[in-house]
Design a protein around this motif. Structure first.
Motif, PDB file in Angstrom:
ATOM      1  N   ASP A   2       1.278  -0.991 -11.754  1.00 51.93           N
ATOM      2  CA  ASP A   2       1.216  -2.417 -11.420  1.00 51.93           C
ATOM      3  C   ASP A   2       1.733  -2.570  -9.988  1.00 51.93           C
ATOM      4  OD1 ASP A   2       1.642  -5.107 -11.010  1.00 51.93           O
ATOM      5  OD2 ASP A   2       2.393  -5.483 -13.022  1.00 51.93           O
ATOM      6  N   LYS A   3       0.787  -2.746  -9.056  1.00 50.85           N
ATOM      7  CA  LYS A   3       1.145  -2.730  -7.639  1.00 50.85           C
ATOM      8  C   LYS A   3       2.124  -3.853  -7.289  1.00 50.85           C
ATOM      9  CE  LYS A   3      -1.109  -2.298  -3.149  1.00 50.85           C
ATOM     10  NZ  LYS A   3      -2.411  -2.277  -2.459  1.00 50.85           N
ATOM     11  N   ILE A  77      -0.203   8.267  -8.068  1.00 50.56           N
ATOM     12  CA  ILE A  77       0.038   6.988  -7.392  1.00 50.56           C
ATOM     13  C   ILE A  77       0.169   7.153  -5.876  1.00 50.56           C
ATOM     14  CG2 ILE A  77       1.099   5.934  -9.428  1.00 50.56           C
ATOM     15  CD1 ILE A  77       3.856   6.498  -8.192  1.00 50.56           C
ATOM     16  N   ASP A  79      -2.077   7.377  -3.384  1.00 51.84           N
ATOM     17  CA  ASP A  79      -2.889   6.472  -2.571  1.00 51.84           C
ATOM     18  C   ASP A  79      -2.442   5.023  -2.718  1.00 51.84           C
ATOM     19  OD1 ASP A  79      -4.417   8.551  -1.557  1.00 51.84           O
ATOM     20  OD2 ASP A  79      -5.882   8.445  -3.185  1.00 51.84           O
ATOM     21  N   GLU A  80      -2.042   4.633  -3.931  1.00 53.43           N
ATOM     22  CA  GLU A  80      -1.590   3.260  -4.140  1.00 53.43           C
ATOM     23  C   GLU A  80      -0.296   2.973  -3.385  1.00 53.43           C
ATOM     24  OE1 GLU A  80      -2.249   4.039  -8.489  1.00 53.43           O
ATOM     25  OE2 GLU A  80      -2.390   1.853  -8.487  1.00 53.43           O
ATOM     26  N   VAL A  81       0.622   3.938  -3.433  1.00 55.89           N
ATOM     27  CA  VAL A  81       1.882   3.757  -2.699  1.00 55.89           C
ATOM     28  C   VAL A  81       1.618   3.750  -1.196  1.00 55.89           C
ATOM     29  CG1 VAL A  81       4.132   4.795  -2.189  1.00 55.89           C
ATOM     30  CG2 VAL A  81       3.307   4.710  -4.549  1.00 55.89           C
ATOM     31  N   ALA A  83      -1.052   2.734   0.290  1.00 51.84           N
ATOM     32  CA  ALA A  83      -1.636   1.418   0.605  1.00 51.84           C
ATOM     33  C   ALA A  83      -0.570   0.330   0.613  1.00 51.84           C
ATOM     34  CB  ALA A  83      -2.733   1.079  -0.398  1.00 51.84           C
ATOM     35  N   ALA A  84       0.361   0.405  -0.364  1.00 57.75           N
ATOM     36  CA  ALA A  84       1.434  -0.589  -0.433  1.00 57.75           C
ATOM     37  C   ALA A  84       2.330  -0.501   0.809  1.00 57.75           C
ATOM     38  CB  ALA A  84       2.265  -0.377  -1.698  1.00 57.75           C
TER      39      ALA A  84
END
Length: 781
Positions: A2-3, A77, A79-81, A83-84
């Motif tokens: 959950d971004k 995670i 790529d998501e981190v 991006a965040a």
């Protein structure tokens, strides 16, 4: 993930002005956020491990490196981190400043870390036990060509990936002294699985907590002494053992983590089952080399003294529980402890070792084993306790770590034990985790592999790389591969410039030797070959030489005089070639500073040529050779260790093998005369004479002269040129020149060799190795 929730938790741990956060603050906030997110997975996995038969991996070293990027990758995670971070105006690359956990000095400790990664990914109940050293190996700098050491305070800013577990503290008793072993747990996340392994590292602390501000002078001195005694135990990896005090400290370390780990295992087992009668049914303990072998008498002590078992029953249980991995054929590395030291420090353990030795003798006599063989394998010989012999006697399985290494153990080093217990011996060729050693460190090549295969399931099934062999003659694929390799070379060149202040040409051939600095690994042979090429270019015998950057990464043990002299010599050779206008654009020598896991990630991805040049029969396996192969480097090496299996998999025609083989050396060495070789070859004489003829300088230390005499006249503890540098050098230089020449002559053909090495690296996944341990040694699922 959950971004939104992640960002809220992460930013809540940062300063209000987020962009002012230091890399350490970012790392701490990120680590704690991720640990919180996956805490339930870890808790569930711990209970799952305890509910079934499980394995415990005991090792003095766990060279885990920097955790953050690897954990993000295996948790899915990354790529998501990333991006965040970008959305917050931050850069994940800033975490490159975070220190490695350098709790090991080479392949032994990195192997242990890879094994835990693979076990977690395969869903196997395997946990690691070791020591939480206050300081890592050491920070290395190169000053005037010499190695300089500084302390590596890796937890200076804390470690968000470790959890202190005071409730599991263990008291460790030495003669006249007791210390606390306090565990810190690190999660080992499995890739695409909810399984999480645990690496439990023990930290030594005094039993009593003192308020140093309120004690009188005498109390203060006593408290300080106790604190120093305790904390010394887990202060540094491998203290200098040239003195009795150093030897005692090293023995204390080995007993410290072995006793604490076994106590932890027994406590947990009793809490679940209420009895230890079935302990051997539920636990298998792997002894990673001889360092944890003191665990054998310690388990017996606990079973006899604390639990009421007879010595005979306790020994029987130990034989079912323990397994021993041998990592070396070097006699000096097969640990032997003086009886008086063990008796002084651990009198009860010494008494039990005597009993184990007597049980061995009784077994041998009842089996009518000849007296001379019994005398060779007994545990106590004179005033020395032979730890490898104790491990062989009281283990279910004994394994080497490459096919040739295991055969050498059977034929020579442990031949008596093999003749007695052939069923105990197995080969388990080492492996590496592809998660860190290609998926993380070479994201560009990993993405291309995924593109060609159509999915990224190969990250958990490295044998699928074989499917890519069909592209070996596809020029478009090979050109794309060359472009990726070139990008990694440029990244490495940029990093070396920033980290070491050295400019290198990313268009040159990258010839890389990265490993612990030891005479048998023959970094000196490599340096000699560079000087040989230099002289050849100068006298015109070597023409059309392709510009090559020779990159070394290595640390020498602080007290290892010859190894440190070799570092200086390499840097002196680099100075000579760079100062000469005829060669400065053709030859570059770079000795990178503070080589560690994170540096290795950049080096293996950029290498064209992998130097694996140990004397045949001396390298047990090697794992650096596997990392370089997996990232598309050809092997320039001897027929030694896992090199043999590499060329079996990828084809000798796709690699560059040189030098005398084990069976040849057996015939050569008895008659070998290095002075005769030296006298009979002008170029060998010229290269070796550089140690004394003034072309290079050792700063007046006399170390180069000592290296020269060791090669030609030997020393009190070894024959002249005991690692056969002079005997192999001409073949080595010719093979190296052929390799570099092939690169220069046809880049596509050379890329084909590199590609096929990558395609055939599947065997060298630690997933394969650990699955075999699990099925055939530990019996875990």
């Amino acid at each position: 993930m959950d971004k939104k929730s992640f960002v809220e938790k992460f930013t809540g741990r940062l300063p209000r002005d987020i962009k002012s956060a230091t890399p350490q603050q970012l790392h701490d906030a990120l680590g704690k956020t991720v640990m919180e997110m996956f805490a339930e997975h870890w808790s569930n996995a711990r209970q799952e491990h305890l509910s079934k038969r499980r394995g415990a991996y005991l090792s003095m070293e766990f060279l885990v490196g920097r955790a953050v990027y690897n954990n993000l990758l295996v948790l899915g995670i990354y790529d998501e981190v990333d991006a965040a971070f970008k959305e917050l105006g931050l850069d994940l690359a800033d975490l490159e400043e975070i220190e490695d956990a350098a709790l090991g000095n080479g392949g032994l400790g990195r192997l242990a870390a890879c094994f835990l990664d693979s076990a977690a990914t395969l869903g196997l109940p395997l946990d690691g036990y070791g020591i939480r050293y206050k300081y890592g190996l050491f920070k290395q700098s190169i000053v005037d060509g010499f190695q300089r050491e500084d302390i590596d305070d890796w937890t200076k800013y804390g470690d968000p990936w470790s959890v202190r577990c005071d409730e599991d503290t263990v008291l460790i008793e030495y003669s006249g002294q007791t210390v606390k072993a306090v565990p810190y747990d690190m999660p080992v996340f499995g890739f695409r699985t909810e399984n999480v392994g645990t690496l439990r590292l023990w930290q030594a602390e005094p039993v009593k907590e003192f308020d140093f501000d309120v004690f009188n002078k005498q109390d203060y001195l006593e408290a300080s002494k106790e604190k120093i005694f305790a904390e010394d135990i887990s202060r540094v990896l491998y203290p200098n053992d040239d003195t009795d005090e150093g030897k005692k400290l090293r023995l204390k370390q080995q007993y410290f983590f072995s006793c604490a780990s076994l106590t932890d295992i027994i406590r947990k087992h009793k809490a679940r089952y209420g009895t230890l009668d079935n302990l051997a049914d539920y636990i298998s303990v792997q002894l990673n080399d001889t360092h944890p072998v003191i665990s054998i008498p310690e388990l017996i002590r606990q079973l006899v003294d604390n639990e009421g078992y007879t010595f005979e029953k306790a020994l029987e249980m130990a034989k079912r529980i323990f397994n021993y991995t041998n990592h070396t054929v070097m006699q000096e590395a097969l640990e032997k402890w003086r009886t008086d030291l063990v008796e002084e420090l651990l009198p009860r353990i010494y008494a039990i070792i005597i009993q184990i030795n007597e049980a061995l003798m009784a077994d041998m006599y009842s089996a009518n084993v000849p007296r001379e063989k019994t005398d060779r394998i007994k545990i106590i010989k004179g005033d020395l306790i032979h730890m490898a012999d104790m491990a062989c006697y009281a283990s279910s399985h004994i394994n080497g770590v490459a096919e040739i290494h295991t055969q050498i153990l059977k034929d020579t080093v442990l031949s008596d034990w093999f003749s007695l217990y052939p069923q105990r011996f197995r080969n388990e060729t080492n492996g590496i985790t592809q998660r860190r050693w290609i998926a993380l460190c070479n994201r560009e090549l990993s993405a291309y592999i995924t593109e060609l295969l159509g999915d990224d399931n190969w990250i958990n099934d490295l044998d699928r790389l074989k499917e890519l062999a069909k592209y070996a003659d596809d020029e478009n694929v090979l050109r794309r591969f060359i472009d990726i390799k070139q990008a990694k070379k440029q990244q490495l060149a940029d990093f070396i410039k920033a980290h070491d202040g050295i400019d290198i040409d990313a268009e040159s051939v990258f010839d890389i030797q990265i490993k612990r600095l030891h005479e048998y690994k023959r970094q000196l042979l490599n340096a000699f070959s560079i000087l040989w090429i230099y002289y050849g270019i100068k006298d015109g015998s070597i023409k059309d030489f392709k510009s090559t950057t020779f990159i070394f990464g290595a640390k020498s043990a602080p007290g290892y005089r010859r190894a440190k002299a070799i570092i200086k010599f390499i840097n002196e050779v680099g100075r000579v070639v760079s100062e000469d206008p005829d060669t400065r654009d053709l030859i570059k020598v770079v000795f990178v500073q503070n080589y560690n896991v994170s540096y290795a990630e950049k080096l293996v991805a950029a290498a064209d040529i992998s130097e694996q040049i140990s004397t045949a029969g001396t390298e047990a396996s090697g794992t650096g050779n596997m990392k370089l192969m997996l990232n598309g480097a050809v092997t320039l090496g001897t027929y030694d260790g896992a090199n043999i299996e590499i060329v079996q998999e990828a084809g000798e025609e796709n690699n560059y093998i040189f030098g005398a083989r084990v069976e040849e050396l057996e015939k050569i060495v008895p008659e070998y005369d290095s002075r005769s070789v030296f006298a009979g070859d002008d170029m060998i004489r010229r290269v070796v004479s550089s140690l004394i003829d003034g072309i290079v300088s050792d700063g007046g230390s006399g170390d180069f002269r000592e290296l020269y005499m060791a090669l030609l006249d030997g020393a009190s503890w070894h024959a002249p040129d005991h690692y056969y540098l002079l005997g192999d050098i001409r073949d080595y230089v010719e093979t190296k020149l052929r390799c570099i020449g092939d690169y220069s002559a046809d880049r596509i053909a050379f890329a084909r060799r590199q590609w096929l090495n990558m395609c055939n690296a599947g065997k060298f996944s630690s997933d394969r190795t650990i699955a075999d341990y699990a099925e055939n040694i530990w019996g875990i699922r």
